[in-house]
Motif scaffolding. Structure first.
Motif, PDB file in Angstrom:
ATOM      1  N   THR A  62       0.592  13.208  13.186  1.00 24.22           N
ATOM      2  CA  THR A  62       0.721  11.527  13.656  1.00 24.22           C
ATOM      3  C   THR A  62       2.489  11.609  14.248  1.00 24.22           C
ATOM      4  O   THR A  62       3.521  12.193  13.840  1.00 24.22           O
ATOM      5  N   GLY A  63       2.899  11.514  15.841  1.00 25.87           N
ATOM      6  CA  GLY A  63       4.014  11.873  15.742  1.00 25.87           C
ATOM      7  C   GLY A  63       4.498  10.344  16.259  1.00 25.87           C
ATOM      8  O   GLY A  63       4.178   9.093  15.943  1.00 25.87           O
ATOM      9  N   ARG A  64       5.992  10.467  16.578  1.00 23.77           N
ATOM     10  CA  ARG A  64       6.299   9.218  16.363  1.00 23.77           C
ATOM     11  C   ARG A  64       6.232   7.805  17.601  1.00 23.77           C
ATOM     12  O   ARG A  64       6.160   7.123  17.392  1.00 23.77           O
ATOM     13  N   ASP A  65       5.836   8.538  18.657  1.00 20.05           N
ATOM     14  CA  ASP A  65       4.827   7.332  19.777  1.00 20.05           C
ATOM     15  C   ASP A  65       3.266   7.037  19.416  1.00 20.05           C
ATOM     16  O   ASP A  65       2.371   6.449  20.027  1.00 20.05           O
ATOM     17  N   GLY A  66       2.780   7.332  18.568  1.00 18.26           N
ATOM     18  CA  GLY A  66       1.729   7.056  17.711  1.00 18.26           C
ATOM     19  C   GLY A  66       0.868   8.309  18.279  1.00 18.26           C
ATOM     20  O   GLY A  66      -0.462   8.108  18.306  1.00 18.26           O
ATOM     21  N   THR A  67       1.345   9.818  18.452  1.00 17.95           N
ATOM     22  CA  THR A  67      -0.074  10.120  19.217  1.00 17.95           C
ATOM     23  C   THR A  67      -0.730  10.816  18.093  1.00 17.95           C
ATOM     24  O   THR A  67       0.517  11.451  17.757  1.00 17.95           O
ATOM     25  N   SER A  91      -4.981  16.688  21.303  1.00 20.97           N
ATOM     26  CA  SER A  91      -4.353  15.141  21.109  1.00 20.97           C
ATOM     27  C   SER A  91      -5.224  14.402  22.316  1.00 20.97           C
ATOM     28  O   SER A  91      -6.392  15.293  23.169  1.00 20.97           O
ATOM     29  N   ASP A 135      12.596  15.961  15.193  1.00 20.63           N
ATOM     30  CA  ASP A 135      11.882  15.670  16.932  1.00 20.63           C
ATOM     31  C   ASP A 135      11.381  14.371  16.711  1.00 20.63           C
ATOM     32  O   ASP A 135      11.026  13.911  17.328  1.00 20.63           O
ATOM     33  N   GLY A 136      10.654  13.414  15.883  1.00 14.84           N
ATOM     34  CA  GLY A 136       9.464  12.910  15.507  1.00 14.84           C
ATOM     35  C   GLY A 136       8.844  13.191  15.716  1.00 14.84           C
ATOM     36  O   GLY A 136       7.472  12.562  15.748  1.00 14.84           O
ATOM     37  N   PHE A 137       8.390  14.599  15.718  1.00 17.46           N
ATOM     38  CA  PHE A 137       6.755  15.189  16.289  1.00 17.46           C
ATOM     39  C   PHE A 137       6.137  15.793  14.904  1.00 17.46           C
ATOM     40  O   PHE A 137       7.460  16.971  14.953  1.00 17.46           O
ATOM     41  N   ALA A 155       3.836  18.378  21.049  1.00 16.56           N
ATOM     42  CA  ALA A 155       4.075  16.778  21.988  1.00 16.56           C
ATOM     43  C   ALA A 155       3.119  16.086  22.218  1.00 16.56           C
ATOM     44  O   ALA A 155       1.375  16.955  22.307  1.00 16.56           O
ATOM     45  N   PRO A 156       2.247  15.100  22.824  1.00 17.70           N
ATOM     46  CA  PRO A 156       1.637  14.980  23.484  1.00 17.70           C
ATOM     47  C   PRO A 156       0.833  15.790  24.753  1.00 17.70           C
ATOM     48  O   PRO A 156      -0.556  15.752  24.047  1.00 17.70           O
TER      49      PRO A 156
END
Length: 307
Positions: A62-67, A91, A135-137, A155-156
């Motif tokens: 899961t990425g920082r944006d919830g993806t 994704s 980078d949160g991902f 990335a998303p």
């Protein structure tokens, strides 16, 4: 009268048929992306069957944006009987990474096999994927048939391969105050008849300006700390052990600086410390040559960085 009616009908403007019904413009909804992870996974499954791939494992990150990212790995045999690998990542917005399988004439240096874990500090094992560049991902590590590894940040809507500038590639991970570091080592094992000089030259690369590089400030600090740790001789150190330690300390001191003249002085200091044993002295001289070669790779990187 009939002629007049026909003339009127001919003059009446023709009604335009719109593909959007009564609208003259398409509805905005046609241009809105519809996230659907399940649909993209179905597409991956269909493509893998068409390619003759055998599914192996699935992972979720899961990425920082919830993806949410779903990683699927596959295998198959090529015409030469070799096992080849494929990795797919999706994704909700689409398939963001698709590598492999290799064909018979593809170079075996291409990384396609998903790496589930890597050795880390203290003999531990780091499970992957994880966020290596902060980078949160999540980042995915792939390996080639010849052992080379590549890192892709997810990335998303896509994935980007992160450049790695580390002599010899990387084998393990290290955790520094500045974050994750890619780690490797090269051993110089010159063997005389009874003694063995075998220093271990450790290198790391940390994330800096979009790439993992061994010329970063964090990497230089790590080399400084390693050099300090090798200053004091341990109790009951052997003659060969002392030579190994001196070589390793010189190596770390050299990689801790970006000044070429400082590295030259470090090598000059070692040349004055020849062992008294004649057989060991020959091996020592060979080890010094190998050390100079290892350090020269840093000089080339400094020249590249300064351009």
């Amino acid at each position: 009268m009939l002629a007049a009616l026909l003339s009127f009908a001919a003059c009446e403007p023709k009604k335009q048929l719109s593909p959007w019904g009564d609208r003259s413009t398409p509805p905005l909804g046609l241009f809105v992306e519809r996230p659907d992870l399940a649909r993209h996974l179905v597409a991956i499954d269909a493509e893998s069957r068409a390619e003759g791939l055998t599914p192996r494992n699935a992972y979720v990150a899961t990425g920082r944006d919830g993806t949410a990212f779903e990683i699927r790995t596959f295998e198959r045999r090529d015409k030469l009987g070799r096992t080849t690998y494929a990795t797919r990542v999706a994704s909700r917005w689409g398939v963001v990474l698709a590598v492999g399988p290799l064909d018979e004439d593809d170079p075996r240096t291409i990384a396609t096999r998903f790496v589930e874990s890597l050795p880390a500090d203290g003999g531990a094992s780091m499970q992957l994927p994880t966020d290596l560049n902060a980078d949160g991902f999540p980042d995915v590590v792939l390996a080639s048939d010849d052992g080379r590894m590549a890192v892709f940040t997810l990335a998303p809507r896509g994935a980007i391969e992160i450049r790695i500038d580390l002599h010899g590639g990387f084998r393990e991970l290290r955790m520094l105050r500045a974050g994750y570091a890619l780690w490797t080592h090269a051993s110089d094992a010159a063997e005389p008849s009874t003694e063995r000089i075998a220093p271990k030259y450790e290198r790391i690369a940390t994330f800096d300006a979009g790439a993992f590089v061994e010329t970063s400030a964090a990497a230089q600090t790590w080399h400084e700390e390693r050099a300090r740790a090798l200053t004091e001789a341990p109790e009951n150190e052997s003659v060969v052990g002392a030579l190994d330690r001196k070589l390793e300390r010189a190596f770390h001191r050299a990689l801790a600086t970006s000044k070429a003249d400082a590295r030259e002085r470090i090598l000059d200091e070692l040349e004055t410390q020849n062992p008294s044993d004649e057989a060991l002295r020959k091996v020592w001289e060979s080890a010094l040559d190998n050390l100079a070669t290892e350090i020269e790779t840093r000089r080339a990187k400094d020249r590249k960085k300064s351009r």
